[in-house]
Design a protein around this motif. Structure first.
Motif, short mmCIF file in Angstrom:
data_model
loop_
_atom_site.label_atom_id
_atom_site.label_comp_id
_atom_site.label_asym_id
_atom_site.label_seq_id
_atom_site.Cartn_x
_atom_site.Cartn_y
_atom_site.Cartn_z
N GLN A 156 0.84 -1.21 0.00
CA GLN A 156 0.00 0.00 0.00
C GLN A 156 0.87 1.26 0.00
OE1 GLN A 156 -2.94 -0.17 -0.70
NE2 GLN A 156 -4.21 1.43 0.19
N ASP A 157 1.97 1.22 0.76
CA ASP A 157 2.89 2.36 0.78
C ASP A 157 3.52 2.57 -0.59
OD1 ASP A 157 2.39 2.85 3.44
OD2 ASP A 157 4.14 1.76 4.17
N HIS B 88 -6.35 11.06 -12.08
CA HIS B 88 -5.38 10.47 -13.01
C HIS B 88 -5.94 10.33 -14.42
CE1 HIS B 88 -2.93 9.86 -9.55
NE2 HIS B 88 -3.72 8.95 -9.02
N ALA B 89 -6.99 11.07 -14.74
CA ALA B 89 -7.52 11.10 -16.10
C ALA B 89 -6.73 12.12 -16.91
CB ALA B 89 -9.00 11.45 -16.09
N PRO C 114 -10.43 13.51 -6.46
CA PRO C 114 -9.37 12.61 -6.01
C PRO C 114 -9.73 11.14 -6.26
CG PRO C 114 -9.87 14.25 -4.32
CD PRO C 114 -10.96 14.34 -5.35
N GLU C 115 -8.72 10.35 -6.59
CA GLU C 115 -8.90 8.91 -6.77
C GLU C 115 -8.34 8.17 -5.57
OE1 GLU C 115 -7.76 7.24 -10.54
OE2 GLU C 115 -8.18 9.10 -11.63
N PRO C 116 -8.80 6.94 -5.34
CA PRO C 116 -8.26 6.13 -4.25
C PRO C 116 -6.77 5.85 -4.49
CG PRO C 116 -10.26 5.16 -5.15
CD PRO C 116 -9.85 6.25 -6.09
N ASP D 190 -9.85 0.70 -6.56
CA ASP D 190 -11.04 0.70 -5.70
C ASP D 190 -12.18 1.39 -6.46
OD1 ASP D 190 -12.95 0.75 -3.73
OD2 ASP D 190 -11.62 1.52 -2.16
N PRO D 191 -12.76 0.70 -7.44
CA PRO D 191 -13.80 1.32 -8.27
C PRO D 191 -14.98 1.87 -7.47
CG PRO D 191 -13.06 -0.75 -9.25
CD PRO D 191 -12.45 -0.68 -7.89
N GLU D 192 -15.39 1.16 -6.43
CA GLU D 192 -16.55 1.62 -5.64
C GLU D 192 -16.28 2.98 -5.01
OE1 GLU D 192 -19.49 0.25 -5.35
OE2 GLU D 192 -19.02 -1.51 -6.58
#
Length: 320
Positions: free
Chosen positions: A46-47, A220-221, A267-269, A276-278
């Motif tokens: 995760q880091d 990130h788009a 912001p994205e996950p 994490d689409p949800e």
């Protein structure tokens, strides 16, 4: 389905492979024996993901924007739109499923929703032409926007396309004119329109459905006048690289916000929307809801005037 890793995610992929291997050993040989090690490896992965996604360059963001596991239009509809009723066809030639749209309810309010659909597997990608829309698709979006005006419904647009389809059949049926008409309709809409760049916003194929009262973009788009590969080929005759073109084009959400081409970054996950689409779709829904509430009560004249001011201002400031 196996996870799809991008090149810069190799260290993460290696670490997650070790986690999977250790988990299998733990399950079969000695349940619970490696739990502490597995937790440590997961924290490290995760880091690494946070570090990698905090320092993406323009080309890496382009690759993330194209990631096949990012949420698609049909996912946003399934998660955010209730009672969706798809409307097909341009009433002139055919239906083009590269862009889908229809009526539904978004968090209690009736809306018109439309967006690019690329497909996820071979069959669906062929059906949706990989998101490359033909003129019929843009005539359909114009029809949907006319319907929104007729019934005074806000429009939500999800944009994710490399470009419009450039084939001979598309040109023969007037794709440039269809894009121009759709763009014109979006710019002159008398109802609120919120456009969200969810993956790629490429060329006029994206602009045709992105001229909203508010234009949002995922972290990130990317959004550009031409894909990096096309810019490299046309401007530099292939002498450089798509990565150099991506940097020169200034296509990232952060560049676009600075140049006032977009109004807001969602912001994205950690690890991107595909990780994490949800959570990503929830963030998009929350942002769209806020923007629609801010547009509530504005008259058609004010909506048109603000949209006009917004788009005329592009290129006049914020370019340093």
């Amino acid at each position: 389905m196996a996870a799809h890793y991008l090149e810069f995610e190799r260290p993460i992929a290696d670490l997650e492979a070790k986690i999977e291997e250790l988990s299998k050993v733990s399950e079969t040989a000695n349940p619970g024996a490696f739990d502490e090690q597995i937790q440590g490896l997961r924290a490290r992965a995760q880091d690494l993901r946070r570090e990698a996604y905090a320092n993406l360059d323009a080309w890496q963001k382009t690759l993330v924007a194209r990631h096949p596991e990012r949420p698609h239009f049909i996912d946003y509809v399934a998660n955010l739109i209730e009672a969706f009723e798809e409307l097909r066809g341009d009433r002139k030639f055919a239906d083009d499923p590269a862009i889908m749209g229809g009526l539904g309810r978004f968090r209690g309010r009736a809306v018109v929703v439309m967006g690019n659909e690329k497909g996820r597997d071979t069959v669906s990608r062929v059906k949706h032409n990989f998101g490359y829309a033909r003129p019929e698709a843009y005539r359909k979006t114009g029809r949907l926007m006319e319907l929104a005006e007729r019934f005074n419904l806000p429009v939500i647009s999800f944009v994710d396309t490399t470009a419009a389809y450039p084939g001979i059949s598309s040109e023969e049926r007037g794709v440039a004119e269809a894009i121009a008409r759709s763009t014109e309709k979006a710019l002159l809409l008398s109802v609120p329109m919120v456009a969200v760049i969810t993956g790629e916003g490429g060329s006029g194929g994206a602009i045709a459905t992105a001229c909203g009262s508010r234009v949002l973009i995922l972290e990130h788009a990317v959004y550009s006048v031409i894909p990096p590969e096309g810019a490299n080929s046309i401007l530099w005759r292939g002498a450089r690289t798509p990565a150099e073109a991506a940097k020169a084009l200034k296509i990232t959400a952060q560049d676009l916000l600075r140049m006032k081409i977009v109004d807001r970054i969602i912001p994205e996950p950690p690890g991107g929307a595909h990780a994490d689409p949800e959570a990503a779709m929830q963030a998009v829904g929350d942002a769209v809801e806020e923007e629609l509430k801010a547009l509530d009560g504005l008259s058609p004249e004010v909506l048109k005037a603000r949209r006009s001011e917004r788009f005329y201002a592009i290129g006049r400031s914020g370019l340093t």
